[in-house]
Structure formats: C-alpha cells, structure tokens
Scaffold this motif. Sequence first.
Motif, PDB file in Angstrom:
ATOM      1  N   PRO A  74       0.826  -1.214   0.000  1.00 26.22           N
ATOM      2  CA  PRO A  74       0.000   0.000   0.000  1.00 26.22           C
ATOM      3  C   PRO A  74       0.862   1.267   0.000  1.00 26.22           C
ATOM      4  CG  PRO A  74      -0.833  -1.569   1.582  1.00 26.22           C
ATOM      5  CD  PRO A  74       0.473  -2.110   1.090  1.00 26.22           C
ATOM      6  N   PRO A  75       0.298   2.400  -0.432  1.00 24.71           N
ATOM      7  CA  PRO A  75       1.067   3.645  -0.483  1.00 24.71           C
ATOM      8  C   PRO A  75       1.549   4.077   0.897  1.00 24.71           C
ATOM      9  CG  PRO A  75      -1.065   3.894  -1.575  1.00 24.71           C
ATOM     10  CD  PRO A  75      -1.065   2.561  -0.926  1.00 24.71           C
ATOM     11  N   ALA A  76       2.663   4.795   0.930  1.00 20.65           N
ATOM     12  CA  ALA A  76       3.221   5.288   2.193  1.00 20.65           C
ATOM     13  C   ALA A  76       2.221   6.214   2.879  1.00 20.65           C
ATOM     14  CB  ALA A  76       4.529   6.006   1.939  1.00 20.65           C
ATOM     15  N   SER A  77       1.468   6.986   2.096  1.00 16.59           N
ATOM     16  CA  SER A  77       0.506   7.918   2.684  1.00 16.59           C
ATOM     17  C   SER A  77      -0.560   7.180   3.506  1.00 16.59           C
ATOM     18  CB  SER A  77      -0.159   8.755   1.605  1.00 16.59           C
ATOM     19  OG  SER A  77      -0.852   7.931   0.696  1.00 16.59           O
ATOM     20  N   PHE A  78      -0.950   5.984   3.069  1.00 16.82           N
ATOM     21  CA  PHE A  78      -1.932   5.189   3.816  1.00 16.82           C
ATOM     22  C   PHE A  78      -1.369   4.832   5.191  1.00 16.82           C
ATOM     23  CE2 PHE A  78      -3.450   0.989   5.138  1.00 16.82           C
ATOM     24  CZ  PHE A  78      -4.802   1.230   5.225  1.00 16.82           C
ATOM     25  N   PHE A  79      -0.126   4.333   5.225  1.00 16.53           N
ATOM     26  CA  PHE A  79       0.502   3.959   6.486  1.00 16.53           C
ATOM     27  C   PHE A  79       0.749   5.175   7.376  1.00 16.53           C
ATOM     28  CE2 PHE A  79       2.180   0.223   3.968  1.00 16.53           C
ATOM     29  CZ  PHE A  79       1.411  -0.726   4.621  1.00 16.53           C
ATOM     30  N   LEU A  80       1.153   6.300   6.775  1.00 18.67           N
ATOM     31  CA  LEU A  80       1.427   7.513   7.548  1.00 18.67           C
ATOM     32  C   LEU A  80       0.157   8.066   8.181  1.00 18.67           C
ATOM     33  CD1 LEU A  80       4.009   9.191   5.169  1.00 18.67           C
ATOM     34  CD2 LEU A  80       4.453   8.412   7.503  1.00 18.67           C
ATOM     35  N   LYS A  81      -0.939   8.080   7.436  1.00 14.13           N
ATOM     36  CA  LYS A  81      -2.206   8.560   7.997  1.00 14.13           C
ATOM     37  C   LYS A  81      -2.649   7.657   9.141  1.00 14.13           C
ATOM     38  CE  LYS A  81      -4.327   8.810   3.994  1.00 14.13           C
ATOM     39  NZ  LYS A  81      -5.311   9.032   2.926  1.00 14.13           N
ATOM     40  N   LYS A  82      -2.432   6.371   8.986  1.00 11.13           N
ATOM     41  CA  LYS A  82      -2.801   5.408  10.020  1.00 11.13           C
ATOM     42  C   LYS A  82      -1.939   5.609  11.270  1.00 11.13           C
ATOM     43  CE  LYS A  82      -3.705   0.462  10.293  1.00 11.13           C
ATOM     44  NZ  LYS A  82      -3.579  -0.797   9.582  1.00 11.13           N
ATOM     45  N   ALA A  83      -0.637   5.840  11.086  1.00  5.89           N
ATOM     46  CA  ALA A  83       0.276   6.035  12.215  1.00  5.89           C
ATOM     47  C   ALA A  83      -0.021   7.344  12.944  1.00  5.89           C
ATOM     48  CB  ALA A  83       1.721   6.030  11.735  1.00  5.89           C
ATOM     49  N   ALA A  84      -0.378   8.394  12.201  1.00  7.34           N
ATOM     50  CA  ALA A  84      -0.663   9.695  12.808  1.00  7.34           C
ATOM     51  C   ALA A  84      -2.099   9.788  13.319  1.00  7.34           C
ATOM     52  CB  ALA A  84      -0.403  10.809  11.803  1.00  7.34           C
ATOM     53  N   LYS A  85      -2.899   8.768  13.024  1.00  8.67           N
ATOM     54  CA  LYS A  85      -4.313   8.722  13.412  1.00  8.67           C
ATOM     55  C   LYS A  85      -5.085   9.931  12.884  1.00  8.67           C
ATOM     56  CE  LYS A  85      -3.472   6.019  17.596  1.00  8.67           C
ATOM     57  NZ  LYS A  85      -2.042   5.834  17.469  1.00  8.67           N
ATOM     58  N   ARG A 107      10.346   4.288  10.455  1.00 12.37           N
ATOM     59  CA  ARG A 107      11.207   3.124  10.247  1.00 12.37           C
ATOM     60  C   ARG A 107      10.364   1.852  10.052  1.00 12.37           C
ATOM     61  NH1 ARG A 107      16.294   3.020  10.812  1.00 12.37           N
ATOM     62  NH2 ARG A 107      17.507   1.125  11.052  1.00 12.37           N
ATOM     63  N   ASP A 108       9.296   1.703  10.859  1.00 13.78           N
ATOM     64  CA  ASP A 108       8.407   0.544  10.718  1.00 13.78           C
ATOM     65  C   ASP A 108       7.741   0.527   9.346  1.00 13.78           C
ATOM     66  OD1 ASP A 108       9.040  -0.176  13.309  1.00 13.78           O
ATOM     67  OD2 ASP A 108       7.222   0.715  14.176  1.00 13.78           O
ATOM     68  N   ILE A 109       7.290   1.704   8.888  1.00 12.39           N
ATOM     69  CA  ILE A 109       6.655   1.810   7.575  1.00 12.39           C
ATOM     70  C   ILE A 109       7.673   1.489   6.480  1.00 12.39           C
ATOM     71  CG2 ILE A 109       5.579   3.422   5.949  1.00 12.39           C
ATOM     72  CD1 ILE A 109       4.406   4.847   8.474  1.00 12.39           C
ATOM     73  N   ALA A 110       8.916   1.984   6.649  1.00 14.13           N
ATOM     74  CA  ALA A 110       9.974   1.721   5.666  1.00 14.13           C
ATOM     75  C   ALA A 110      10.266   0.223   5.571  1.00 14.13           C
ATOM     76  CB  ALA A 110      11.232   2.493   6.030  1.00 14.13           C
ATOM     77  N   GLU A 111      10.224  -0.489   6.695  1.00 13.50           N
ATOM     78  CA  GLU A 111      10.436  -1.940   6.674  1.00 13.50           C
ATOM     79  C   GLU A 111       9.346  -2.634   5.866  1.00 13.50           C
ATOM     80  OE1 GLU A 111      10.651  -3.216  10.738  1.00 13.50           O
ATOM     81  OE2 GLU A 111      12.616  -2.287  11.052  1.00 13.50           O
ATOM     82  N   ASN A 120      18.756   1.437  -0.887  1.00 14.05           N
ATOM     83  CA  ASN A 120      19.626   0.283  -0.661  1.00 14.05           C
ATOM     84  C   ASN A 120      19.588  -0.204   0.775  1.00 14.05           C
ATOM     85  OD1 ASN A 120      20.467   0.297  -3.332  1.00 14.05           O
ATOM     86  ND2 ASN A 120      22.120   1.741  -2.914  1.00 14.05           N
ATOM     87  N   ASP A 121      19.380   0.698   1.732  1.00 16.44           N
ATOM     88  CA  ASP A 121      19.348   0.271   3.132  1.00 16.44           C
ATOM     89  C   ASP A 121      18.164   0.922   3.845  1.00 16.44           C
ATOM     90  OD1 ASP A 121      20.300   2.844   3.186  1.00 16.44           O
ATOM     91  OD2 ASP A 121      21.908   2.449   4.616  1.00 16.44           O
ATOM     92  N   LEU A 122      17.912   0.450   5.065  1.00 16.87           N
ATOM     93  CA  LEU A 122      16.739   0.863   5.824  1.00 16.87           C
ATOM     94  C   LEU A 122      16.807   2.334   6.232  1.00 16.87           C
ATOM     95  CD1 LEU A 122      14.106  -0.274   6.835  1.00 16.87           C
ATOM     96  CD2 LEU A 122      15.245  -0.895   8.957  1.00 16.87           C
ATOM     97  N   ASP A 123      18.016   2.866   6.493  1.00 18.61           N
ATOM     98  CA  ASP A 123      18.138   4.272   6.888  1.00 18.61           C
ATOM     99  C   ASP A 123      17.680   5.199   5.769  1.00 18.61           C
ATOM    100  OD1 ASP A 123      19.106   3.657   9.408  1.00 18.61           O
ATOM    101  OD2 ASP A 123      21.211   3.671   8.750  1.00 18.61           O
ATOM    102  N   GLN A 124      18.087   4.898   4.545  1.00 17.94           N
ATOM    103  CA  GLN A 124      17.666   5.723   3.410  1.00 17.94           C
ATOM    104  C   GLN A 124      16.161   5.578   3.163  1.00 17.94           C
ATOM    105  OE1 GLN A 124      19.533   8.007   1.888  1.00 17.94           O
ATOM    106  NE2 GLN A 124      21.054   7.446   3.420  1.00 17.94           N
ATOM    107  N   ALA A 125      15.632   4.371   3.329  1.00 19.49           N
ATOM    108  CA  ALA A 125      14.196   4.150   3.155  1.00 19.49           C
ATOM    109  C   ALA A 125      13.413   4.937   4.204  1.00 19.49           C
ATOM    110  CB  ALA A 125      13.877   2.662   3.262  1.00 19.49           C
ATOM    111  N   THR A 126      13.944   5.006   5.431  1.00 15.12           N
ATOM    112  CA  THR A 126      13.292   5.773   6.491  1.00 15.12           C
ATOM    113  C   THR A 126      13.256   7.253   6.132  1.00 15.12           C
ATOM    114  OG1 THR A 126      14.073   4.156   8.117  1.00 15.12           O
ATOM    115  CG2 THR A 126      13.331   6.275   8.967  1.00 15.12           C
TER     116      THR A 126
END
Length: 142
Positions: A74-85, A107-111, A120-126
Amino acid sequence: MAKKITGYIKLQVPAAAANPSPPIGPALGQRGVNIMEFCKAFNAKTQEMEKGMPIPTIITVFSDKSFTFVTKSPPASFFLKKAAKVTKGSTTPGLTSGGTVSMSQCRDIAEQKMKDLNANDLDQATKIIAGSARSMGLQVTE
C-alpha cells in the motif's frame, strides 16, 4: 512460445473488495479481460489483508485476453495517515501541521515498504518515508 503482451493496466484496488464497478470494470473491459475472473482472483489473493486497504496493482494483458497481475505494498501515505491517526494530511503543508509521526514509526513503515522503495538500506528508506510525511504536512519527531 511466450504470449504477446498487449498492454498493462495500473489500478489502485481496495483489498478484498474488487468488484466490476468503475474504475475496475471499464479499465478491464476496454482490453477485453474477463472482469469477474480478475475480481475473484484479486479478492482471493488479498483476503488476509486489512479490508479496504488500497493495493496498487499492475495487470498484464496478453493477446489472447488472458492476464496476470502483481500487487504492490500500500502507499506510504496510507501507512502515515494510520500512524498519525488522521483521515487526511494538512491542506497547507509547511504552514499548518496535520499531525505527528515519530522516526520509529517511519522506520516501521519503511520496513513494510522496503521491496517497493528505491533505497539500498533501511536508513535511506526511512528518510524517504519521513520526506513523504513532511510533504503531507505531518511533523516528524525523533
């Protein structure tokens, strides 16, 4: 011999809720694809996911009217809206805040989205996810 590809269809379909109504029906009907066959296959593949979660889907249509499809995360915006409630981001990003998310939530969303991100790595994805949060008008806290 491999089948000849006649085209690709990109749709964002709610998980386990595909039906022949627009936008799915007309998009598949133009290419001559069996709409109910796609709906049944998609719903079976996404039934274990949260109902209504938007799933980006790429449908490959072949010359004999058969098809295959690939689902993305799913899109990052979906996860971000869910995390921010929140139900939506800020209407004026940069001026007003629409909510807050922490770096650990990013970081959880990036995973979860790692396979679909260009990193290439989780830090950049975050950092990519944190940038998406800022562009939605969410504040990113440490």
